[in-house]
Design a protein around this motif. Structure first.
Motif, PDB file in Angstrom:
ATOM      1  N   CYS A 151       0.885  -1.324  -0.077  1.00  0.00           N
ATOM      2  CA  CYS A 151      -0.093  -0.012   0.114  1.00  0.00           C
ATOM      3  C   CYS A 151       0.791   1.165   0.179  1.00  0.00           C
ATOM      4  O   CYS A 151       0.573   2.201  -0.677  1.00  0.00           O
TER       5      CYS A 151
ATOM      6  N   CYS B  51     -18.922   3.650  -1.814  1.00  0.00           N
ATOM      7  CA  CYS B  51     -18.259   4.609  -2.638  1.00  0.00           C
ATOM      8  C   CYS B  51     -19.025   4.668  -3.838  1.00  0.00           C
ATOM      9  O   CYS B  51     -19.123   5.987  -4.163  1.00  0.00           O
TER      10      CYS B  51
ATOM     11  N   ARG C 238      -8.721  -1.760  -2.547  1.00  0.00           N
ATOM     12  CA  ARG C 238      -9.038  -0.424  -2.089  1.00  0.00           C
ATOM     13  C   ARG C 238      -8.267   0.639  -1.868  1.00  0.00           C
ATOM     14  O   ARG C 238      -8.795   1.656  -2.261  1.00  0.00           O
ATOM     15  N   ARG C 239      -7.023   0.550  -1.610  1.00  0.00           N
ATOM     16  CA  ARG C 239      -6.080   1.725  -1.512  1.00  0.00           C
ATOM     17  C   ARG C 239      -5.702   1.976  -3.057  1.00  0.00           C
ATOM     18  O   ARG C 239      -5.797   3.136  -3.316  1.00  0.00           O
TER      19      ARG C 239
ATOM     20  N   PHE D  52     -17.371  -1.632   0.989  1.00  0.00           N
ATOM     21  CA  PHE D  52     -16.515  -0.557   0.458  1.00  0.00           C
ATOM     22  C   PHE D  52     -16.957   0.120  -0.983  1.00  0.00           C
ATOM     23  O   PHE D  52     -17.132   1.138  -1.097  1.00  0.00           O
TER      24      PHE D  52
ATOM     25  N   SER E  31      -7.988 -11.030   3.410  1.00  0.00           N
ATOM     26  CA  SER E  31      -8.634  -9.668   3.495  1.00  0.00           C
ATOM     27  C   SER E  31      -7.576  -8.535   3.079  1.00  0.00           C
ATOM     28  O   SER E  31      -8.036  -7.728   2.426  1.00  0.00           O
ATOM     29  N   SER E  32      -6.429  -8.749   3.483  1.00  0.00           N
ATOM     30  CA  SER E  32      -5.108  -7.688   3.063  1.00  0.00           C
ATOM     31  C   SER E  32      -5.177  -7.246   1.666  1.00  0.00           C
ATOM     32  O   SER E  32      -4.992  -6.242   1.173  1.00  0.00           O
TER      33      SER E  32
ATOM     34  N   ASN F  69      -7.926  -5.077   0.764  1.00  0.00           N
ATOM     35  CA  ASN F  69      -7.553  -3.674   1.337  1.00  0.00           C
ATOM     36  C   ASN F  69      -6.521  -3.105   0.263  1.00  0.00           C
ATOM     37  O   ASN F  69      -6.523  -1.771   0.065  1.00  0.00           O
TER      38      ASN F  69
END
Lengths: 422, 314
Positions: free
Chosen positions: A209, A304, A245-246, A300, A238-239, A242
């Protein structure tokens, strides 16, 4: 602290032996700790090994094995040698006050490396390497540091210090190399390689990230595409969601900063990207039943979506084709989500935990969304839930829903006020 | 349900301290100050801190301090905020904060605040919200919060808030229960909890409870005793602790005990360590388990110690 170098039973100093192996093959890229019996059989296999009597180390094809029996004496000896080297180095540095004669830090580097091989989070050893590297200021030293950190990560993939060391190196060279973009992409690949062996590794994914801020918009889009296959094959990580997501947030922020005609084209492209992601997540949800990570990712994506792509439904001047219309109408969106949740609530087999989990995650997904949406939309969603007779099912599968959704009187008043306006 | 084997845990902790030759204890040498905090706080929560010679501990801690004012994890190791906090906390346990050269320690902490309000862990510049907590907690215990720019520090922590209401180590990072404790703790200490969306964060935190009753630190992870502390303390600070099943969590923690030799592990039947022993006992303390002293969820110190610091003798 021991004053004399420790000599083991075979009359050898394990530190000197390890350092000799490391020097003779600076490209060793993987290290592991092996039980002595296993080490003995490995050494018998090859005729060109370091010698038939060696029961402490094994090294071939850039792989290094260290006997579990030698770790303790090795650690003690490496620590002693390392602290001595640091003391000498600092003394030389202060007496020469920055002149060229201050001497190299080669002993600090040599013993520090051996120490880190047996104690990966020994912060002082990482720090001393930074000190020596920053005085040398040479590109190849910095590259060596990245290589060492990778070697340590091969046996200790969660080492906070090893990951942090990489960021320190990259920050140091960021301003002085033309190959930064290439390095950043290699880092990203390294994280993926390590994540394969070390699941849900927070430190590794956090590093990836962190790289995003060094990427161009094209690279970000490219990463989104490239990492999709991996994420699709590791739906419990899950990471890795993420990370997506980033990346998506980066694209969105980029869009919000731009103005004018270009941004409208961009916004069309980003919307497309987002829609693809929602569709893909839905496919995964149906394929891998009962995965929490997929539903949290959907929270998420949907939130959004509602915030950024439905509120300005009539103000964008994008080519008003079919896609634009169906994707900007919040009511259409909510109906689609309710269809998905309904299908997941129809538990096909009570005996399988996966289906129960799917029902729980889908219920809490829609209830979470309802609570986070702008009020008028929340009211619309609740009306739809009532019309579809879904409320009882939701509270059955999501037993916490009563306090999660109606926890404060303030919220209830807000809803009433909003309803009054309608 | 079994009971807390308090006496066994006390014995275990005292015995770990003496076993300095095992590989496990040797690779922990560089963070011995953290270990001292975990072990000694557990002893205090179980009412047995007086079994330790405080003078010996205090003199060792002072030897870990550097010229810069910061503390290393052990004698001769480089200073870092992570160990500086442990040093201050252990001194607070023993009511020995007065041995500190206050300006020296606080100057060190202040020097690590960055322009954007964040904190570096040491001179090498790694930034993380864990370090914000260390700095803020330390300065609050030493009553010198005015030395840093609290407003900016809070703003940085808030910038690490995620869409699910949690917090990560830097802006854009994933929510993690350990980081959430640090951020919520720092916001609580600075009186800034209004920045937290309590219902939203509470929702995420109570979703950490899995079927066994234990808590995990992130989605899809296994339950682990250490999150009994991080999740629970955060839920208490935001007043949402009634959202989880306390009885099931107590049972999970008690199931992780080694009832023969003492100590608590991450999960039932795993090997015990000091880290998980502390978090298990601290979790039980937050759950008001009988026979365990109350612990403060923000300062991570026994409530009587915190009261002594803020309302005690002049």
């Amino acid at each position: 602290m021991a004053d004399q170098p420790r000599i083991d039973e075979a009359g050898e100093n394990p530190l000197a032996e390890l350092e000799l192996i490391l020097e003779s093959d600076p490209l060793i890229d993987e290290v592991g700790f092996i039980h002595p019996t296993q080490l003995a059989s490995l050494n018998e296999e090859g005729t060109d090994g370091p010698g038939p009597k060696n029961l402490r180390f094994w090294s071939r094809d850039r792989k290094l094995g260290i006997s579990t029996e030698v770790i303790l004496p090795l650690y003690r000896e490496a620590k002693r040698a390392f602290f001595d080297a640091v003391r000498d180095y600092k003394m030389r540095c202060s007496s020469c006050s920055g002149g060229e004669d201050e001497g190299t830090g080669s002993d600090v580097m040599k013993h520090g490396k051996a120490l880190l091989l047996v104690s990966s989070d020994f912060g002082t050893a990482w720090n001393s390497r930074k000190l020596v590297a920053s005085k040398e200021e040479s590109f190849s030293t910095y590259m060596d540091e990245l290589r060492l950190s990778e070697l340590i990560l091969s046996y200790s993939p969660k080492s906070d210090q090893a990951w942090s060391h990489r960021r320190w190196v990259i920050k140091r060279i960021a301003g002085q190399t033309s190959s930064l973009l290439e390095i950043v992409m290699k880092e990203s690949e390294l994280v993926e390689k390590i994540a394969e062996r070390s699941k849900m590794n927070y430190r590794a994914w956090n590093h990836r990230c962190w790289l995003v801020s060094y990427m161009t918009r094209e690279q970000v889009l490219d990463e989104l595409k490239k990492s999709k296959t991996w994420t699709g094959l590791h739906v419990a990580d899950s990471s890795s969601f993420n990370y997506r997501r980033r990346l998506l947030t980066g694209i969105l922020e980029d869009l919000c900063c731009k103005e004018g005609v270009a941004s409208l084209d961009c916004s069309f492209e980003v919307r497309h990207c987002w829609k693809d992601e929602l569709d893909w997540d839905e496919i995964l949800i149906k394929r891998y039943v009962g995965r929490e990570a997929l539903w949290l990712y959907r929270r998420f994506l949907s939130l959004c979506w509602i915030r950024h792509f439905t509120t300005h439904a009539h103000s964008t001047s994008c080519n008003s084709n079919y896609i634009a219309e169906q994707t900007t109408d919040p009511s259409f969106f909510l109906d689609k989500e309710l269809d998905l949740v309904s299908s997941c609530l129809a538990v096909q087999d009570d005996h399988f935990d996966d289906f129960q989990a799917q029902a729980l995650y889908s219920s809490s997904y829609i209830l979470w969304l309802a609570k986070q949406m702008p009020s008028p939309l929340e009211i619309e969603l609740r009306q739809k839930l009532t019309a579809r007779n879904m409320n009882d099912l939701l509270s059955e599968f999501c037993p916490n829903s009563s306090f999660l959704c109606g926890s404060s009187a303030e919220d209830a008043e807000g809803t009433q006020a909003a309803q009054g306006q309608l | 349900m079994g009971e807390l084997a308090g006496d066994k845990h006390v014995k275990y902790i005292l015995c770990v301290e003496k076993k300095k030759d095992s590989f496990e204890s040797v690779v922990m040498e560089h963070l011995r100050l953290n270990g001292a905090y975990w072990g000694l706080t557990t002893l205090d929560l179980l009412g047995k801190l007086d079994t330790v010679d405080s003078n010996e501990v205090v003199s060792w801690i002072l030897q870990c301090q550097h010229e810069s004012g910061g503390f290393g994890g052990n004698i001769g190791h480089d200073p870092h905020l992570l160990y500086t906090l442990s040093a201050v906390q252990v001194l607070a346990l023993f009511d020995k904060l007065d041995v500190l050269d206050l300006n020296k320690v606080t100057d060190y902490i202040r020097s690590l605040q960055n322009e954007d309000g964040s904190f570096s862990g040491d001179v090498w510049g790694e930034v993380d919200t864990r370090f914000s907590y260390c700095a803020i907690c330390c300065l609050a215990i030493l009553k010198r919060l005015d030395l840093i720019n609290v407003e900016k520090a809070v703003r940085y922590i808030v910038s690490c808030k995620t869409l699910d209401g949690g917090f990560g180590c830097t802006p854009g990072a994933e929510s993690h229960a350990g980081q959430i404790f640090c951020c919520v703790g720092a916001l609580a200490i600075t009186g800034s909890l209004h920045h937290v969306d309590k219902d939203l964060l509470g929702w995420w935190l109570c979703e950490r409870q899995v079927k066994s009753g234990g808590l995990n630190g992130r989605p899809e992870k296994l339950a682990d005793v250490c999150y009994s502390w991080w999740v629970l303390s955060s839920l208490i600070m935001i007043d949402r602790v009634h959202w989880i099943d306390k009885e099931k969590l107590i049972k999970f923690i008690l199931d992780c005990q080694d009832t023969e030799n003492g100590g608590i592990s991450d999960r039932p039947d795993d090997a015990v360590d000091v880290f998980h022993t502390y978090f298990g006992v601290a979790g039980l303390s937050l759950l008001e388990y009988p026979g365990v002293k109350a612990i403060d969820p923000a300062y991570a110190l026994p409530v009587d110690v915190v009261n002594r610091i803020f309302f005690g003798r002049c």
